[in-house]
Design an enzyme around this catalytic site. Structure first.
Site, PDB file in Angstrom:
ATOM      1  N   LYS A   1     -68.481  39.030 -70.329  1.00 35.80           N
ATOM      2  CA  LYS A   1     -68.300  39.196 -68.886  1.00 35.80           C
ATOM      3  C   LYS A   1     -66.818  39.340 -68.598  1.00 35.80           C
ATOM      4  CE  LYS A   1     -72.239  36.691 -66.947  1.00 35.80           C
ATOM      5  NZ  LYS A   1     -72.632  35.532 -66.118  1.00 35.80           N
TER       6      LYS A   1
ATOM      7  N   GLU B   1     -67.240  21.827 -70.460  1.00 38.34           N
ATOM      8  CA  GLU B   1     -68.129  22.971 -70.761  1.00 38.34           C
ATOM      9  C   GLU B   1     -68.801  22.776 -72.126  1.00 38.34           C
ATOM     10  OE1 GLU B   1     -68.971  25.305 -68.698  1.00 38.34           O
ATOM     11  OE2 GLU B   1     -67.316  25.493 -67.272  1.00 38.34           O
TER      12      GLU B   1
ATOM     13  N   GLU C   1     -78.529  38.262 -68.340  1.00 40.42           N
ATOM     14  CA  GLU C   1     -79.198  37.307 -67.460  1.00 40.42           C
ATOM     15  C   GLU C   1     -80.520  37.856 -66.933  1.00 40.42           C
ATOM     16  OE1 GLU C   1     -76.661  35.378 -64.372  1.00 40.42           O
ATOM     17  OE2 GLU C   1     -75.293  35.208 -66.066  1.00 40.42           O
TER      18      GLU C   1
ATOM     19  N   ARG D   1     -79.929  32.853 -70.168  1.00 40.39           N
ATOM     20  CA  ARG D   1     -78.487  32.731 -69.959  1.00 40.39           C
ATOM     21  C   ARG D   1     -78.168  31.854 -68.748  1.00 40.39           C
ATOM     22  NH1 ARG D   1     -73.650  37.219 -70.914  1.00 40.39           N
ATOM     23  NH2 ARG D   1     -71.987  35.805 -70.349  1.00 40.39           N
TER      24      ARG D   1
ATOM     25  N   ASN E   1     -75.655  27.651 -66.556  1.00 39.39           N
ATOM     26  CA  ASN E   1     -75.195  27.209 -65.238  1.00 39.39           C
ATOM     27  C   ASN E   1     -75.462  25.740 -64.966  1.00 39.39           C
ATOM     28  OD1 ASN E   1     -74.246  29.746 -64.582  1.00 39.39           O
ATOM     29  ND2 ASN E   1     -76.203  30.399 -63.716  1.00 39.39           N
TER      30      ASN E   1
ATOM     31  N   HIS F   1     -73.386  23.670 -62.584  1.00 41.97           N
ATOM     32  CA  HIS F   1     -72.508  24.591 -61.859  1.00 41.97           C
ATOM     33  C   HIS F   1     -72.920  24.829 -60.410  1.00 41.97           C
ATOM     34  CE1 HIS F   1     -70.650  25.232 -65.696  1.00 41.97           C
ATOM     35  NE2 HIS F   1     -69.799  26.101 -65.202  1.00 41.97           N
TER      36      HIS F   1
ATOM     37  N   HIS G   1     -69.771  24.328 -58.425  1.00 46.60           N
ATOM     38  CA  HIS G   1     -69.153  25.433 -57.667  1.00 46.60           C
ATOM     39  C   HIS G   1     -68.987  25.060 -56.203  1.00 46.60           C
ATOM     40  CE1 HIS G   1     -70.320  28.827 -60.687  1.00 46.60           C
ATOM     41  NE2 HIS G   1     -69.092  28.396 -60.892  1.00 46.60           N
TER      42      HIS G   1
END
Ligand SMILES: NC(=O)c1ccc[n+]([C@@H]2O[C@H](COP(=O)([O-])OP(=O)(O)OC[C@H]3O[C@@H](n4cnc5c(N)ncnc54)[C@H](O)[C@@H]3O)[C@@H](O)[C@H]2O)c1
Ligand SMILES: [Zn+2]
Length: 390
Positions: free
Chosen positions: A146, A188, A241, A246, A250, A253, A257
């Site tokens: 990405k 992570e 995804e 995938r 997250n 997250h 986020h």
């Protein structure tokens, strides 16, 4: 030293190695010759990393006869912009870099996302190499392909998938990284353990602080290699995804986020926000009876060891929920969250807003309790004014 191969279907058309080795930066030229062999290379880096590590990268390439030059951008998230991509295109065009040229991204996630985006788009795509120098970038941004830049209306809105020719991870470069940044990357890696690998999680239970302090570089090397292998396996099976696999990455997250956005990306590092998010989301799994009380306690105990600022008091839970709603609306549908099923196992699930509010309440209580414990512990030094954590 370990070498992990990222294999993307249709195999073996696209496969590339992730080389993890303490001191490996010295071998950049050798790996470059073996896997790329482009005569000209632009080393895109940021001004901080340039001073610390660019010269060694440059020398390693020049020693192999590569015509390489360093192209720096300012350090920090604001360089991840179309404006800076445009300046890089200009440098490449002026420098007569053609389709055979290679971009070497040397730096943290910002440099990797920006340089990768430029590599994906310059002359409709040129080859690139990733040399990540933050722990976050080594365990996360370096694998998956990405790339992208931010738009004033949101983060990572402009981008492309573009896989590199190889990735070179040198944990020795992390010695110059502030400890708070190393903690951020470790979170992570903890996440990777939580979704896929109980043994990795156990390693963190045993050695978390030593890893953050980089007391033993080979221990950190092993943890990075395992973490990369987990991400590589997931990306190989769901590059775009499409299947939901995938999306497991997250974990932590959704709430993380929201915390970052609600605090203007200043109060917390990404890893600190994700650590709070992992706690909140583990609480929901626990409340649903998916995660056992014992496993939940292990998650709580491990994440309590990650140093992180308290949750901002002037931030209401409702406000946080509003950020989550906005984030999810952008992706359509109800609230889908990654929920732990155990240590090393996770699944996607629909959750209700009320569960998120309850989880946020748990976070506040947990935070208050932690502060209480800290206040009770005898201190060698007086609290700084305002009592804020570093
Ligand atoms: N593409 C992906 O899959 C992916 C995944 C995760 C994160 N990201 C992106 O990565 C970015 C965050 O990455 P990051 O945390 O690495 O941030 P970063 O690149 O801004 O690096 C953090 C800071 O550390 C400095 N630094 C880098 N290496 C250093 C070293 N070895 N020694 C001393 N200082 C060093 C940098 O100059 C910078 O000031 C975000 O923009 C995020 O969106 C992308
Ligand atoms: Zn993350």
């Amino acid at each position: 030293m370990s070498e992990i191969w990222v294999e993307l279907p249709p195999a073996p058309a696209r496969r590339y190695p992730v080389h993890v080795e303490a001191g490996g930066l010295e071998r950049l030229g050798e790996l470059y010759t073996r896997h790329v062999a482009g005569a000209r290379a632009a080393i895109v880096t940021d001004r901080t990393v340039e001073k610390l590590h660019a010269r060694r990268a440059l020398q390693a390439l020049k020693a192999r006869g590569v015509d390489a030059q360093v192209v720096p951008v300012p350090a920090g998230e604001s360089s991840k912009s179309l404006e800076w991509a445009d300046r890089l295109y200009t440098r490449l065009i002026w420098g007569r870099f053609d389709r055979e040229a290679v971009i070497v991204a040397l730096g943290g996630g910002v440099v990797i996302d920006l340089a990768g985006f430029v590599a994906a788009t310059y002359l409709r795509g040129v080859r690139w190499v990733v040399v990540p120098t933050t722990l976050l970038a080594q365990v996360d941004a370096s694998v998956g392909g990405k790339t992208g830049v931010n738009h004033r209306l949101g983060k990572n809105l402009i981008g492309a998938f573009h896989q590199p020719e190889f990735v070179l991870i040198d944990p020795e470069t992390l010695r110059t990284l502030p400890e708070r940044e190393r903690w951020s990357g470790l979170v992570e890696a903890i996440k990777h353990g939580l979704i896929r690998d109980e043994a990795l999680f156990e390693r963190f239970e045993r050695e978390l602080e030593a890893l953050a302090r980089l007391e033993d570089v080979s221990a950190l090397e092993a943890v990075i290699a395992r973490s990369v292998a987990i991400k590589a396996e997931i990306v190989a099976r769901d590059e775009r995804e499409a299947t939901g696999l995938r999306a497991l990455l997250n974990l932590g997250h959704t709430v993380g986020h929201a915390l970052e956005a609600a605090t203007g990306y200043r109060a917390l590092t990404h890893g600190e926000a994700v650590a709070w998010g992992l706690l909140a989301e583990a609480w929901i799994a626990r409340a649903r009876g998916r995660l056992s009380p014992e496993a939940f306690e292990r998650v709580v105990r491990l994440l309590a060891r990650v140093p992180k600022p308290s949750l901002p008091e002037d931030l209401a839970n409702e406000e946080l929920l509003e950020y989550i709603r906005r984030d999810k609306k952008a992706r359509r549908g109800g609230l889908r969250l990654v929920l732990l099923e155990g240590i090393g196992r996770a699944e996607l699930a629909e959750v209700e807003e009320v569960e998120i509010l309850q989880a946020l309440r748990f976070l506040r209580d947990h935070d208050a309790q932690a502060q209480d414990n800290r206040a009770r512990r005898p201190r060698a030094e007086p609290e700084p004014p305002g009592g804020a954590e570093p």
